[in-house]
Design an enzyme around this catalytic site. Structure first.
Site, mmCIF file in Angstrom:
data_model
loop_
_atom_site.group_PDB
_atom_site.id
_atom_site.type_symbol
_atom_site.label_atom_id
_atom_site.label_comp_id
_atom_site.label_asym_id
_atom_site.label_seq_id
_atom_site.Cartn_x
_atom_site.Cartn_y
_atom_site.Cartn_z
ATOM 1 C CD GLU A 1 -34.429 -23.961 -39.622
ATOM 2 O OE1 GLU A 1 -33.503 -23.253 -39.181
ATOM 3 O OE2 GLU A 1 -34.448 -25.196 -39.477
ATOM 4 C CG HIS B 1 -28.730 -21.889 -40.646
ATOM 5 N ND1 HIS B 1 -29.863 -21.098 -40.659
ATOM 6 C CD2 HIS B 1 -29.108 -23.059 -40.064
ATOM 7 C CE1 HIS B 1 -30.877 -21.770 -40.102
ATOM 8 N NE2 HIS B 1 -30.445 -22.964 -39.748
ATOM 9 C CG HIS C 1 -30.057 -27.490 -41.236
ATOM 10 N ND1 HIS C 1 -31.415 -27.526 -41.466
ATOM 11 C CD2 HIS C 1 -29.877 -26.563 -40.258
ATOM 12 C CE1 HIS C 1 -32.015 -26.665 -40.670
ATOM 13 N NE2 HIS C 1 -31.114 -26.065 -39.920
ATOM 14 C CD GLU C 2 -26.520 -26.034 -38.382
ATOM 15 O OE1 GLU C 2 -26.584 -24.782 -38.440
ATOM 16 O OE2 GLU C 2 -27.375 -26.728 -37.769
HETATM 17 ZN ZN ZN Z 1 -31.625 -24.407 -38.702
#
Ligand code: ZN
Length: 503
Positions: A297, A270, A266-267
């Site tokens: 996101e 980003h 997830h990170e």
């Molecule tokens: Zn996030």
């Protein structure tokens, strides 16, 4: 480039430099800072924040903006200077509308409220948090009235600071189309009687191996470790500090595989966005910044869920996982592993929710927040409203406030209007991913070979390189030829329900 524009650009680059110093301090605070330094750090951070804010709302900025606007042709609307001026104007107008004493009160209240919330959650007592919620809702309603809203809904003034150009009326339509079908799909999944073997995820995964494995995955996806790093913090986050410096964090639990691994994916999503923004040339310009929280996101969800939970990704990763965790995974069939990481079931906590029910958690908050800001629901009725909505959306009785309306930090931090960007991220991610499949061909075959560069290049070209040139709605239209559409996400979730639950 006009003289005023050049001066403005150099002044605002200094603001970005000051803000990047605050990011380093914030990152240090959450990763390695000694506990006893908290007071010093708070003083350092508030000094730096004040410095950046004063430089930004300096009347000279307003004069230079007006001069630069007068000297710059209006067309093309998405030209470099036009897009930067549009976004600088938006941010400046918003900042100068808020009186200095209001800003100070909000900062002070939310910093105290966060501590009160943490204690109230620990004791699972909504009554303890209520006085703070009342203060914060009142402040945020004041903020909306200072900022103004053309739509008649004060919530839009708050939403706009996280998702520029988005409105609650539009979101409400998209979400209500989505909700009925999610609830129906969830009903069929629950009724299937099939249960994912989630106990596999709770076997022993030694922390040092987890760290190596997660790092290797981030590298395979394209994260540049010469321009970034991964550290450990209580709450995972990603910080795009400045050119050549993008950092992320995770947390490791020996008996919980998902937390660290999917947290890192997830990170990494980003971080890949931050590393793909044209900061080397344009640091300090909106053209070097993300479009919105929803688009940010979308990048994290795309890599975490659309890529990282796919069968193709694990055709590449599973043999590596077995090599990294021979004791935990030596006897596990790949299909069982895939089912475990794609488990869907109603649960109380948003951050632990699966890809499907996650969106229902957001819709509940979106409706409740709007009612609070409009004054239709009083803060004292929040816990009761929450529990009623939860029963009707999820079919579950909320056992405690800690597992209900006190679970998230956002309200105590003054972040009202923020939640919808998470669901928007899921929607944009699925819509972008469908388009990437059409444009790039057999993505599954690429993933199975460990080739992620074609997808990353596609995202760089379509999303990252533009910075804030386009608003989210324009960007999705340009990339996919359609406005925001819940169908790609519904197709993705239905395909998975068929594959794993046979419904
Ligand atoms: Zn996030």
């Amino acid at each position: 480039m006009s003289n005023a524009y050049a001066k403005l650009k150099s002044h605002l680059r200094q603001v970005a430099v000051v803000e990047s110093i605050a990011s380093v301090l914030g990152y240090d605070e959450r990763t390695v800072m000694p506990t006893n330094a908290a007071g010093t750090r708070a003083e350092q951070l508030s000094f730096i924040a004040e410095l950046a804010h004063q430089r930004f709302i300096d009347p000279r900025v307003g004069e230079l903006l007006a001069e630069a606007e007068a000297q710059t042709p209006r067309e093309p609307a998405d030209g470099d200077e036009q897009a930067n001026l549009r976004e600088w104007r938006r941010a400046y107008d918003r900042a100068v509308k808020l009186p200095a004493d209001f800003v100070a009160e909000l900062v002070k209240t939310t910093s105290l409220a966060e501590h009160a919330w943490a204690e109230a959650r620990k004791q699972s007592s909504f009554a303890m948090f209520l006085p703070w919620l009342e203060k914060i809702v009142a402040l945020k309603r004041r903020e909306a009235s200072y900022v103004g809203y053309a739509t008649g809904n004060p919530y839009d003034a708050l939403l706009d600071s996280y998702e520029p150009g988005e409105t609650s009326a539009h979101l409400g339509r998209v979400f209500s189309a989505l909700r009925a079908r999610l609830v129906e799909l969830l009903g069929r999944i629950v009724a299937s009687g099939r249960k994912a073997p989630v106990e596999l995820l709770g076997r022993c995964f030694p922390v040092s191996q987890q760290a190596q494995f997660a790092r290797a995955a981030a590298e395979a996806l394209g994260f540049d470790f010469a321009s970034g790093r991964i550290d450990v913090s209580v709450h995972p986050f990603c910080s795009g500090i400045g050119p050549g410096d993008t950092r992320m964090t995770t947390r490791y639990h020996e008996r919980h595989f998902n937390d660290a691994f999917f947290g890192v994916l997830h990170e990494t999503g980003h971080a890949l966005y931050e590393q793909g923004l044209p900061k080397d040339e344009r640091f300090g310009e909106p053209l070097a910044e993300a479009v919105s929280l929803g688009i940010h996101e979308s990048q994290s969800r795309l890599w975490e869920n659309l890529v990282g939970r796919s069968a193709a990704f694990w055709r590449f990763m599973f043999p590596k996982a077995v090599a990294a965790f021979p004791e935990a995974l030596g006897d596990v069939a790949p299909r069982d592993w895939l089912f475990a990481i794609n488990d869907v079931r109603p649960s109380f906590i948003r951050v632990e929710a699966d890809e499907l029910t996650y969106n229902l958690h957001i819709m509940l908050r979106f409706e409740l927040e709007q009612a609070l800001v409009r004054g239709d629901v009083a803060p004292r009725d929040v816990a009761g409203e929450w529990n009623n909505c939860f029963k009707s959306h999820f079919g579950l009785d909320v056992p405690s406030d800690a597992q209900g309306c006190l679970q998230d930090v956002h309200w105590s931090a003054g972040l009202i209007g923020y939640f919808p960007t998470y669901a928007l991220g899921n929607l944009y991610a699925a819509q972008f991913f469908e388009q990437a499949r059409q444009d790039l061909g057999d993505l599954d075959a690429m993933f199975a070979r460990g080739e992620f560069a074609p997808l990353l290049s596609w995202l760089r070209e379509k999303v990252h390189q533009h910075g804030r040139r386009y608003r989210a709605a324009d960007l999705v239209q340009r990339i996919t030829g359609r406005p925001l559409d819940p169908e790609p996400l519904l197709r993705h979730l239905s395909d998975k329900a068929r594959a794993y639950y046979g419904v």
